[in-house]
Design a protein around this motif. Sequence first.
Motif, PDB file in Angstrom:
ATOM      1  N   ALA A  44       0.646  -0.906   0.230  1.00  0.00           N
ATOM      2  CA  ALA A  44      -0.208  -0.106   0.264  1.00  0.00           C
ATOM      3  C   ALA A  44       0.940   1.332   0.185  1.00  0.00           C
ATOM      4  N   GLU A  45       2.434   1.371   0.271  1.00  0.00           N
ATOM      5  CA  GLU A  45       2.850   2.222  -0.032  1.00  0.00           C
ATOM      6  C   GLU A  45       3.621   2.675  -0.975  1.00  0.00           C
ATOM      7  N   ILE A  46       3.836   1.234  -1.581  1.00  0.00           N
ATOM      8  CA  ILE A  46       4.515   1.509  -2.529  1.00  0.00           C
ATOM      9  C   ILE A  46       3.138   1.660  -3.596  1.00  0.00           C
ATOM     10  N   PHE A  47       2.193   1.642  -3.406  1.00  0.00           N
ATOM     11  CA  PHE A  47       0.929   2.011  -4.551  1.00  0.00           C
ATOM     12  C   PHE A  47       0.874   3.642  -3.777  1.00  0.00           C
ATOM     13  N   THR A  48       0.837   4.137  -2.512  1.00  0.00           N
ATOM     14  CA  THR A  48       1.032   5.300  -2.460  1.00  0.00           C
ATOM     15  C   THR A  48       2.196   6.073  -3.535  1.00  0.00           C
ATOM     16  N   SER A  49       3.262   5.472  -2.726  1.00  0.00           N
ATOM     17  CA  SER A  49       4.687   6.568  -3.497  1.00  0.00           C
ATOM     18  C   SER A  49       4.465   6.783  -4.934  1.00  0.00           C
ATOM     19  N   MET A  50       3.479   5.498  -5.450  1.00  0.00           N
ATOM     20  CA  MET A  50       3.200   5.317  -7.353  1.00  0.00           C
ATOM     21  C   MET A  50       2.618   7.027  -7.318  1.00  0.00           C
ATOM     22  N   CYS A  51       1.757   6.955  -6.450  1.00  0.00           N
ATOM     23  CA  CYS A  51       0.940   8.041  -6.894  1.00  0.00           C
ATOM     24  C   CYS A  51       1.400   9.756  -6.925  1.00  0.00           C
ATOM     25  N   MET A  52       1.167   9.513  -6.149  1.00  0.00           N
ATOM     26  CA  MET A  52       2.267  10.914  -5.429  1.00  0.00           C
ATOM     27  C   MET A  52       3.994  11.078  -6.405  1.00  0.00           C
ATOM     28  N   GLN A  53       4.261  10.031  -6.853  1.00  0.00           N
ATOM     29  CA  GLN A  53       5.456  10.302  -8.440  1.00  0.00           C
ATOM     30  C   GLN A  53       4.342  10.310  -9.553  1.00  0.00           C
ATOM     31  N   PHE A  54       4.012   9.666 -10.269  1.00  0.00           N
ATOM     32  CA  PHE A  54       3.395   9.628 -11.435  1.00  0.00           C
ATOM     33  C   PHE A  54       1.747   9.769 -11.447  1.00  0.00           C
ATOM     34  N   GLY A  55       1.507  10.163 -10.168  1.00  0.00           N
ATOM     35  CA  GLY A  55      -0.326  10.622 -10.487  1.00  0.00           C
ATOM     36  C   GLY A  55      -0.256  11.975 -11.761  1.00  0.00           C
ATOM     37  N   ARG A  56      -1.310  11.867 -11.882  1.00  0.00           N
ATOM     38  CA  ARG A  56      -1.799  13.534 -12.566  1.00  0.00           C
ATOM     39  C   ARG A  56      -1.994  14.469 -11.411  1.00  0.00           C
ATOM     40  N   ASN A  57      -3.190  14.003 -10.648  1.00  0.00           N
ATOM     41  CA  ASN A  57      -3.639  15.155 -10.309  1.00  0.00           C
ATOM     42  C   ASN A  57      -4.272  14.490  -9.281  1.00  0.00           C
ATOM     43  N   ILE A  58      -3.248  13.656  -7.381  1.00  0.00           N
ATOM     44  CA  ILE A  58      -3.660  13.732  -6.505  1.00  0.00           C
ATOM     45  C   ILE A  58      -2.567  14.044  -5.442  1.00  0.00           C
ATOM     46  N   THR A  59      -3.980  13.840  -3.793  1.00  0.00           N
ATOM     47  CA  THR A  59      -3.218  14.863  -3.136  1.00  0.00           C
ATOM     48  C   THR A  59      -3.635  13.945  -2.030  1.00  0.00           C
ATOM     49  N   VAL A  60      -2.772  14.074  -1.126  1.00  0.00           N
ATOM     50  CA  VAL A  60      -2.892  12.654  -0.115  1.00  0.00           C
ATOM     51  C   VAL A  60      -2.770  13.472   0.928  1.00  0.00           C
ATOM     52  N   VAL A  61      -4.117  12.523   2.188  1.00  0.00           N
ATOM     53  CA  VAL A  61      -4.769  13.056   2.966  1.00  0.00           C
ATOM     54  C   VAL A  61      -4.770  11.884   3.612  1.00  0.00           C
ATOM     55  N   GLY A  62      -4.188  12.685   4.944  1.00  0.00           N
ATOM     56  CA  GLY A  62      -4.220  11.537   5.816  1.00  0.00           C
ATOM     57  C   GLY A  62      -2.778  11.401   7.413  1.00  0.00           C
ATOM     58  N   THR A  63      -1.900  10.662   7.437  1.00  0.00           N
ATOM     59  CA  THR A  63      -0.843  10.557   8.519  1.00  0.00           C
ATOM     60  C   THR A  63      -0.310   9.949   7.797  1.00  0.00           C
ATOM     61  N   ASN A  64       1.088  10.009   8.538  1.00  0.00           N
ATOM     62  CA  ASN A  64       2.450   9.238   8.011  1.00  0.00           C
ATOM     63  C   ASN A  64       2.591   7.448   7.688  1.00  0.00           C
ATOM     64  N   THR A  65       2.392   7.325   7.080  1.00  0.00           N
ATOM     65  CA  THR A  65       2.321   5.471   6.920  1.00  0.00           C
ATOM     66  C   THR A  65       3.053   4.469   7.202  1.00  0.00           C
ATOM     67  N   PHE A  66       2.864   3.338   7.150  1.00  0.00           N
ATOM     68  CA  PHE A  66       3.496   2.288   8.397  1.00  0.00           C
ATOM     69  C   PHE A  66       4.826   2.892   8.385  1.00  0.00           C
ATOM     70  N   GLY A  67       5.475   2.676   7.142  1.00  0.00           N
ATOM     71  CA  GLY A  67       7.224   2.528   7.119  1.00  0.00           C
ATOM     72  C   GLY A  67       7.588   1.322   7.377  1.00  0.00           C
ATOM     73  N   LYS A  68       7.112   0.077   6.456  1.00  0.00           N
ATOM     74  CA  LYS A  68       7.616  -0.623   5.836  1.00  0.00           C
ATOM     75  C   LYS A  68       7.848  -0.845   4.266  1.00  0.00           C
ATOM     76  N   GLY A  69       9.313  -0.655   3.945  1.00  0.00           N
ATOM     77  CA  GLY A  69       9.853  -0.607   2.427  1.00  0.00           C
ATOM     78  C   GLY A  69      11.142  -1.503   2.487  1.00  0.00           C
ATOM     79  N   ILE A  70      10.769  -3.011   2.795  1.00  0.00           N
ATOM     80  CA  ILE A  70      11.344  -3.997   3.107  1.00  0.00           C
ATOM     81  C   ILE A  70      10.788  -5.203   2.180  1.00  0.00           C
ATOM     82  N   PHE A  71      11.589  -5.954   2.136  1.00  0.00           N
ATOM     83  CA  PHE A  71      10.361  -7.344   1.619  1.00  0.00           C
ATOM     84  C   PHE A  71      11.367  -9.177   2.070  1.00  0.00           C
ATOM     85  N   GLN A  72      10.805  -9.681   2.824  1.00  0.00           N
ATOM     86  CA  GLN A  72      11.141 -11.333   2.826  1.00  0.00           C
ATOM     87  C   GLN A  72      10.959 -12.354   1.678  1.00  0.00           C
TER      88      GLN A  72
END
Length: 378
Positions: free
Chosen positions: A290-318
């Motif tokens: 969901a954070e990958i989704f968020t970062s893609m929207c913020m970088q590659f979306g056309r007219n997207i505003t993100v509202v809320g609080t800081n996300t969880f912070g899991k950027g690693i995979f297992q």
Amino acid sequence: MNIGKITPYIAIGLACSGLTAGICYLCMGKCAGSENAVIKECREIIAENGNPDFDDEAANLGMINGYLESGGDKYTYYFQNYNADPVEENKSYINTSGTAKASGFQVDVSEDGNILLTEITPNLAADKQGLKVGDIITHIDGVSVSEKGFGNYANKILGKQDTEVKLTVYRDGETFDMTFKRDNELLRDVNSKMIDDVTYIEISAFGEFSAGHMSSISEEIEQAEKIIIDLRNNPGGQNEYMIQAVDHFVDAGVAYMHGYDGTEDSYSSTDGAVDVPIVLLVNEKTASAAEIFTSMCMQFGRNITVVGTNTFGKGIFQQEADLSDGGKLHYTAGYFTVGDWECWQGKGIAPDVEIEMDSALIGTDEDIQLQKALELLE
């Protein structure tokens, strides 16, 4: 990339090959080929003077995970792989499937090698169609489960939404046939509705059905004039389904998987984002895919505003490694980046508009994050 943030994980990743080869020695209280003197002393004292019910196997398991936990990565741990047995593996596969969860049943293997129904959820498909706890399914589509083998054939009870399967059921000394209609509908992890003139889309997770659910509302997305995407409390899921979902809202972009072993993989979106105002809702439980989704929207979306609080912070995979004792090592194998952003591990992703709110208020009249999203789209 903040090397300081990921250095502990690099160390763990490099150590995994050694752990895989040597983990069983740890199970036996061995270290570097010689028995650990302190563990040996403890065992001798307990054997001579201690509790005769001391659980040595549990102590070994705790020792291994105590070692791994001390490495500082909460996502790295050892577990005993009960699924190494094909019967147990198939049972687990069935019980965690969409069909079993949504249709409302759980299974075990009966004494004679057939399917024993151990749980039936009231008012779901299995219950409504007359299946009961204690029923034994002996045949699926006329094929004997016990003859084919539970580990090979029991999963044939699963299938797609609204498909049918013929079951032979043994109950109270009698055998009867029935046609069971499978149900996966309750597992919708994508839901949509209209709030005034705004198309509201809630994505609760990225699972095996999310891509299909997104496709089912693609016409709504294309015709929408304003959109809210709600990723609050979304723990993530599988990246291949996430990328199919985000592709509706962003142009061409890439999310990278950087393995600590030097390998690299990627997930790419395509051009064709809907060109309407979008508000993306996130909170402290928006994590992983969901954070990958968020970062893609913020970088590659056309007219997207993100509202809320800081996300969880899991950027690693297992990943998981099979060990010689039949157990598995679950370990951190790498990290994500999106576009030219650094990895957000341990930091999360900050929204464009910060609105603090207790997540228990989501969906209530006091959902001020949703209210702010609607306000921004006025």
